[in-house]
Scaffold this active site. Structure first.
Site, PDB file in Angstrom:
ATOM      1  N   LYS A  98      62.412  23.308  34.190  1.00 42.37           N
ATOM      2  CA  LYS A  98      62.572  22.133  33.325  1.00 42.37           C
ATOM      3  C   LYS A  98      61.340  22.051  32.435  1.00 42.37           C
ATOM      4  O   LYS A  98      60.272  21.624  32.832  1.00 42.37           O
ATOM      5  CB  LYS A  98      62.708  20.841  34.141  1.00 42.37           C
ATOM      6  CG  LYS A  98      63.487  19.825  33.373  1.00 42.37           C
ATOM      7  CD  LYS A  98      62.896  18.500  33.005  1.00 42.37           C
ATOM      8  CE  LYS A  98      61.560  18.046  32.801  1.00 42.37           C
ATOM      9  NZ  LYS A  98      61.209  17.852  31.373  1.00 42.37           N
ATOM     10  N   GLU A 105      49.635  21.148  39.739  1.00 43.71           N
ATOM     11  CA  GLU A 105      48.549  21.621  38.872  1.00 43.71           C
ATOM     12  C   GLU A 105      48.421  20.606  37.755  1.00 43.71           C
ATOM     13  O   GLU A 105      49.297  20.526  36.897  1.00 43.71           O
ATOM     14  CB  GLU A 105      48.876  23.010  38.309  1.00 43.71           C
ATOM     15  CG  GLU A 105      48.344  24.102  39.207  1.00 43.71           C
ATOM     16  CD  GLU A 105      49.406  25.073  39.644  1.00 43.71           C
ATOM     17  OE1 GLU A 105      50.331  24.635  40.356  1.00 43.71           O
ATOM     18  OE2 GLU A 105      49.311  26.234  39.266  1.00 43.71           O
ATOM     19  N   CYS A 120      44.295  21.933  29.450  1.00 46.54           N
ATOM     20  CA  CYS A 120      43.920  21.294  30.718  1.00 46.54           C
ATOM     21  C   CYS A 120      42.474  21.576  31.081  1.00 46.54           C
ATOM     22  O   CYS A 120      41.789  20.732  31.646  1.00 46.54           O
ATOM     23  CB  CYS A 120      44.853  21.766  31.828  1.00 46.54           C
ATOM     24  SG  CYS A 120      44.882  23.545  32.031  1.00 46.54           S
ATOM     25  N   GLU A 178      41.102  11.695  30.742  1.00 45.13           N
ATOM     26  CA  GLU A 178      41.564  12.864  29.994  1.00 45.13           C
ATOM     27  C   GLU A 178      42.187  12.394  28.683  1.00 45.13           C
ATOM     28  O   GLU A 178      43.129  11.604  28.693  1.00 45.13           O
ATOM     29  CB  GLU A 178      42.604  13.649  30.810  1.00 45.13           C
ATOM     30  CG  GLU A 178      43.045  14.912  30.094  1.00 45.13           C
ATOM     31  CD  GLU A 178      44.085  15.704  30.881  1.00 45.13           C
ATOM     32  OE1 GLU A 178      45.046  15.100  31.397  1.00 45.13           O
ATOM     33  OE2 GLU A 178      43.942  16.937  30.958  1.00 45.13           O
TER      34      GLU A 178
HETATM   35  P1  NAD Z   1      53.448  15.119  31.903  1.00 47.00           P
HETATM   36  O1  NAD Z   1      53.007  14.903  33.296  1.00 47.00           O
HETATM   37  O2  NAD Z   1      53.733  13.937  31.066  1.00 47.00           O
HETATM   38  O3  NAD Z   1      54.776  15.988  31.882  1.00 47.00           O
HETATM   39  C1  NAD Z   1      54.843  17.248  32.514  1.00 47.00           C
HETATM   40  C2  NAD Z   1      56.275  17.555  32.866  1.00 47.00           C
HETATM   41  O4  NAD Z   1      56.711  16.592  33.822  1.00 47.00           O
HETATM   42  C3  NAD Z   1      57.252  17.458  31.698  1.00 47.00           C
HETATM   43  O5  NAD Z   1      58.213  18.471  31.814  1.00 47.00           O
HETATM   44  C4  NAD Z   1      57.864  16.085  31.883  1.00 47.00           C
HETATM   45  O6  NAD Z   1      59.165  15.972  31.336  1.00 47.00           O
HETATM   46  C5  NAD Z   1      57.924  16.002  33.396  1.00 47.00           C
HETATM   47  N1  NAD Z   1      58.000  14.624  33.919  1.00 47.00           N
HETATM   48  C6  NAD Z   1      57.511  13.489  33.367  1.00 47.00           C
HETATM   49  N2  NAD Z   1      57.823  12.427  34.148  1.00 47.00           N
HETATM   50  C7  NAD Z   1      58.511  12.906  35.214  1.00 47.00           C
HETATM   51  C8  NAD Z   1      59.111  12.303  36.354  1.00 47.00           C
HETATM   52  N3  NAD Z   1      59.062  10.979  36.573  1.00 47.00           N
HETATM   53  N4  NAD Z   1      59.735  13.103  37.240  1.00 47.00           N
HETATM   54  C9  NAD Z   1      59.795  14.434  37.066  1.00 47.00           C
HETATM   55  N5  NAD Z   1      59.267  15.061  35.984  1.00 47.00           N
HETATM   56  C10 NAD Z   1      58.622  14.304  35.068  1.00 47.00           C
HETATM   57  O7  NAD Z   1      52.351  16.067  31.220  1.00 47.00           O
HETATM   58  P2  NAD Z   1      52.343  16.626  29.738  1.00 47.00           P
HETATM   59  O8  NAD Z   1      51.946  15.505  28.830  1.00 47.00           O
HETATM   60  O9  NAD Z   1      53.594  17.372  29.452  1.00 47.00           O
HETATM   61  O10 NAD Z   1      51.185  17.716  29.828  1.00 47.00           O
HETATM   62  C11 NAD Z   1      49.846  17.402  29.731  1.00 47.00           C
HETATM   63  C12 NAD Z   1      49.198  17.379  31.107  1.00 47.00           C
HETATM   64  O11 NAD Z   1      49.365  18.628  31.748  1.00 47.00           O
HETATM   65  C13 NAD Z   1      47.707  17.165  31.007  1.00 47.00           C
HETATM   66  O12 NAD Z   1      47.297  16.249  31.986  1.00 47.00           O
HETATM   67  C14 NAD Z   1      47.142  18.549  31.286  1.00 47.00           C
HETATM   68  O13 NAD Z   1      45.829  18.566  31.775  1.00 47.00           O
HETATM   69  C15 NAD Z   1      48.114  19.065  32.275  1.00 47.00           C
HETATM   70  N6  NAD Z   1      48.057  20.528  32.391  1.00 47.00           N
HETATM   71  C16 NAD Z   1      47.532  21.077  33.532  1.00 47.00           C
HETATM   72  C17 NAD Z   1      47.429  22.471  33.658  1.00 47.00           C
HETATM   73  C18 NAD Z   1      46.879  23.105  34.915  1.00 47.00           C
HETATM   74  O14 NAD Z   1      47.032  24.302  35.092  1.00 47.00           O
HETATM   75  N7  NAD Z   1      46.241  22.364  35.801  1.00 47.00           N
HETATM   76  C19 NAD Z   1      47.881  23.285  32.622  1.00 47.00           C
HETATM   77  C20 NAD Z   1      48.419  22.692  31.487  1.00 47.00           C
HETATM   78  C21 NAD Z   1      48.511  21.304  31.378  1.00 47.00           C
END
Ligand code: NAD
Length: 495
Positions: A189, A265, A300, A399
């Site tokens: 997803k 992650e 990230c 962040e």
């Molecule tokens: P997000 O948490 O908003 O969304 C991530 C994913 O989760 C998306 O596919 C979203 O649709 C889904 N999601 C959102 N709400 C959900 C729910 N209630 N239930 C299930 N799925 C849900 O994050 P984002 O804005 O897409 O990405 C940015 C974040 O990702 C930042 O915090 C960044 O640091 C982190 N990130 C971490 C790494 C790592 O390796 N640690 C790598 C890349 C990005």
């Protein structure tokens, strides 16, 4: 490398497909609902994306389970899965420019980064993991002579991978490569903000010979498709990359359903520490700029907190401001561009809000700070460096996920470590020193999953990637990633 005009031509001819990919076929969401994907550099609609929800999740999980139970993939010899995955990697390489354009259009990333980082890294992850899978052995336990104790890894079953928008192709590859290599069926997803490249990836997987139902892609929102996957009772493993807030929700959903294994992650607020014995100030400064301004700071592991030893702060800051100049936000499809557009209007407003909060709390904008966005012309922000940053300030603690760097200072090693660790996140850290003992001492004391000494961001498929504290505990890449997608089986044979 193609010219700007050639990338533009490719962007106009590339197929933009927004349907879900389930059991080897593209299909609309059961509800028929769609949502638009927007090009953030132009504020124009790219495609209509299927808005999957519970009904589509049920279909995808059923297809994935059926494929898993049939053994069409899970029972293949590892060497056979390897051959198909290597073919898949070759196809990703062959269509690399197309995938690069899709992500660049979808989330505003410079095409030069797609070509130098995202695409080659994704291919390498697929190849390296595929190559590893027929070289892993089980164990025989040192039991008594009258028994044989076998320890082996089995595929876990149905894996759901939920990924963010900042590296759409690469984050997906880090999940699907080990999950597929280990023999699982996968439902990916992607973020609702950037689904185009992985829908194309699904087609390439089928062309490579990955059987129908083994790799499915469900575009949709988090609170609908994502939540339904996380609550599903027939999903065995949930592998997530995204924010810490959503990571916490997924752990709750697992508890409310079948106790599926959840790997988190999550976010980061990584520190960079520059000691006065740093050998090459110019190199450290240009790396500090890259560590916050590449991918518009939507990284990230972005080093968004910079702490410089007081004795070199002035000189270092001057070099940093100079180094930031190459990151002027421009058209992402121009190969000269080093900084593109933020992913959407919400992100633009979030970043602008943090810059204002820094000013309100008494920090000082040294460069940038002004959104250069003109309504209708894309979501661009200047690379922004803010001095006089104190750890109690909101923009230093939270962040931001944008091109905003907080610069503070320290007097000695103990203070540097204290400032670095004074944060809820623990993903990465960068340390600049010519003193070998200090490099080791500080690396040991810093609470983060990854430390780069005299560098930032380096890593390949051989090294695990992940964090501590609120950055989660999952690890992508390396042989350790395979542990996430396998169950340990012990067989005790009486002789
Ligand atoms: P997000 O948490 O908003 O969304 C991530 C994913 O989760 C998306 O596919 C979203 O649709 C889904 N999601 C959102 N709400 C959900 C729910 N209630 N239930 C299930 N799925 C849900 O994050 P984002 O804005 O897409 O990405 C940015 C974040 O990702 C930042 O915090 C960044 O640091 C982190 N990130 C971490 C790494 C790592 O390796 N640690 C790598 C890349 C990005």
């Amino acid at each position: 490398m193609r010219t700007s005009a050639e990338w533009k031509a490719l962007s106009e001819s590339v197929t933009l497909r927004g349907q879900a990919f389930i059991a080897g076929e593209f299909r609309d969401a059961v509800s028929g609902e769609t949502f638009p994907s927007i090009n953030p550099a132009a504020e124009t609609k790219l495609a209509d994306i299927a808005s999957c929800d519970t009904a589509d999740v049920d279909l995808a999980v059923t297809a994935a389970r059926k494929a898993f139970d049939s053994g069409v993939w899970s029972d293949l010899a590892p060497g056979d899965r390897k051959r198909i995955l290597l073919r898949f990697a070759d196809l990703v390489e062959k269509h690399g420019d197309e995938l690069a354009v899709l992500d660049s259009l979808d989330m505003g990333k410079p095409i030069s980064e797609m070509i130098s980082v995202d695409v080659p890294d994704s291919i390498d992850c697929l190849r390296w993991t595929a190559e590893s899978i027929d070289k892993l052995y089980g164990e025989i336990a040192p039991t008594g002579n009258d028994t044989l104790g076998l320890i082996s890894h089995e595929p876990a079953g149905v894996v759901a991978a939920i990924t963010p928008w900042n590296y759409p192709l690469m984050m997906a590859s880090w999940k699907i490569a080990p999950a597929l290599a280990a023999g699982n069926s996968v439902i990916l997803k992607p973020s609702e903000k950037s689904a185009l490249s992985v829908l194309r990836l699904a087609e390439l997987a089928k062309e490579a010979g990955i059987p129908d139902g083994v790799f499915n892609v469900l575009p949709g929102f988090g609170h609908t498709a994502g939540k339904a996957l996380a609550l599903h009772n027939d999903v065995n493993v949930l592998a997530f990359t995204g924010s810490s807030r959503v990571g916490g929700l997924l752990m709750e959903y697992a508890g409310q359903s079948n106790l599926k294994r959840v790997w988190i992650e999550a976010g980061g607020k990584s520190p960079m520490l520059v000691f006065e014995d740093c050998e090459d100030i110019e190199k450290a400064a240009s790396t500090a700029a890259a560590a916050i301004f590449s991918n518009q700071g939507e990284v990230c592991i972005a080093c968004s907190r910079l702490y410089v030893q007081s004795s070199i702060r002035e000189r270092f800051t001057e070099a940093l401001i100079e180094a930031a100049k190459v990151y002027r936000p421009r058209n992402p499809l121009d190969p000269e561009t080093r900084m593109g557009a933020l992913v959407d209007k919400t992100q633009l407003e979030t970043v602008a809000g943090y810059i204002q909060s820094a000013i309100d709390e008494g920090a000082r904008v040294l460069t940038g700070g002004v959104p250069v966005s003109t309504p209708g012309k894309g979501y661009f922000v200047e690379p922004t460096i803010i001095g006089d940053a104190q750890n109690h300030m909101r923009f230093v603690q939270e962040e931001i996920f944008g091109p905003v760097l907080a610069v503070g200072e320290f007097s000695d090693e103990a203070e540097a470590i204290r400032l670095a660790n004074d944060n809820r996140y623990g993903l990465g850290a960068s340390v600049w020193t010519a003193n070998l003992s200090r490099a080791h001492r500080v690396s040991r004391k810093i609470q983060s999953g990854m430390v780069w000494v005299n560098g930032w961001g380096g890593g390949d498929s051989t090294m695990p990637f992940g964090g501590m504290k609120a950055s989660g505990y999952g690890r992508d890449k390396s042989l350790h990633s395979l542990e996430k997608y396998t169950d340990l089986k012990t067989v005790w044979i009486s002789l």
